[in-house]
Design an enzyme around this catalytic site. Structure first.
Site: not given
Ligand code: KIV
Length: 308
Positions: A54-55, A93, A122, A124, A191
């Protein structure tokens, strides 16, 4: 030239069991990608896991945090990455609010990402995510955990900062990671935690830990591809230079190289140096002569005064 593949980088597609089997073996390499050409580049470089994180919100879409993207946004980018047909495992994500909802909607959101091309999702958070993880796994979708600094909790955490500094907080992170592994997560991202916390988690769980700002005592490492390539994010900075987090290592300065290339192109256009004769489609002499003769009969085009 494509990187030489180590024994860990076999040519067959990377699978979830393959990632799990890496525990204690050669370090896993994970990197983000959000589009097909980047997926191709990182896959050719031999990474094990491509994270469609989600970055994408900051790296590509110009938002200030990850809270701005939804499942449909992630699915759009997962599909682009999947079209590159990478050998690496594609992990997507689950964005904010996609798993804080009903069991049915949580599973539907995870399934949307799988249908777009992800091999796993993934999520969180630690123990408070166990129900969501059970529901997703029940639908046969593999889950990667993520503890320590969880950027979707930025407001709750009061910023992006090191987590687990004090003993009690450190223990909470270790307990969360153990619970995620017990719940069947096939790997856990750590992280922004200290190396002592990372070492204890890595020694305590039977699945790989993948660190970002977590030091060396992890079973693998992950970076945002824009950070490692030196491509600035589109987030406005009001002219202030932003400090890079200490865990980012720049392997290239593609942002600078790209700006300089475009500056050279602009200069060539403005000075009449681009395009050259070799970069031009030429008519045959007879067609060119006929067009020239025809142009003599045309009325002169009126010249508009420049408003500049
Ligand atoms: O969204 C992302 O890039 C991440 C990484 C920082 C692990 O979750």
């Amino acid at each position: 030239m494509a990187a030489e593949r180590t024994p860990a980088m076999t040519v067959s597609p990377m699978t979830v069991p393959g990632i799990r089997a890496h525990k204690g073996g050669p370090p896993l390499v994970m990197v983000t990608a959000y589009d097909a050409p980047t997926a191709r580049i990182v896959d050719d470089a031999g990474v094990d896991i491509i994270l469609v994180g989600d970055s994408v919100a900051m790296a590509v879409l110009g938002y200030a945090d990850t809270l701005q993207v939804e499942t449909a946004d992630l699915a759009h980018h997962v599909a682009a990455v999947a079209r590159a047909r990478p050998r690496a495992l594609v992990v997507a994500d689950l964005p904010w609010l996609s798993y804080h909802v009903s069991r049915e909607d949580t599973v539907r959101n995870a399934a949307t990402l799988v249908r777009a091309g992800a091999g796993a999702v993934k999520i969180e958070g630690g123990r408070k995510r166990l129900e969501a993880i059970a529901a997703i796994r029940e639908a046969e979708i593999p889950v990667m955990g993520h503890v320590g600094l969880t950027p979707q909790s930025v407001h709750e955490l009061g910023g992006y900062r090191l987590q687990g500094r004090e003993l009690e907080a450190a223990r909470e992170i270790v307990d969360d990671a153990v619970a995620l592994a017990d719940a069947g997560c096939f790997a856990v991202v750590l992280e922004c935690v200290t190396d002592a916390v990372a070492r204890l988690v890595t020694d305590s769980i039977p699945v790989p830990t993948i660190g970002i700002g977590a030091g060396r005592h992890c079973d693998g490492q992950v970076l945002v591809v824009h950070d490692l390539l030196g491509i600035p994010s589109g987030v406005p900075t009001d002219g202030e230079a932003r400090d890079l987090p200490r865990f980012v290592r720049r392997y290239a300065e593609l942002g600078t190289a790209a700006r300089e290339a475009v500056e050279r192109y602009a200069e060539d256009v403005r000075r009449g140096r681009f395009p050259s004769s070799a970069e031009t489609y030429h008519a045959s002499d007879s067609v060119a002569d006929a067009l020239l003769a025809a142009s003599a009969d045309l009325p002169a085009a009126p010249v508009e005064p420049s408003s500049a």
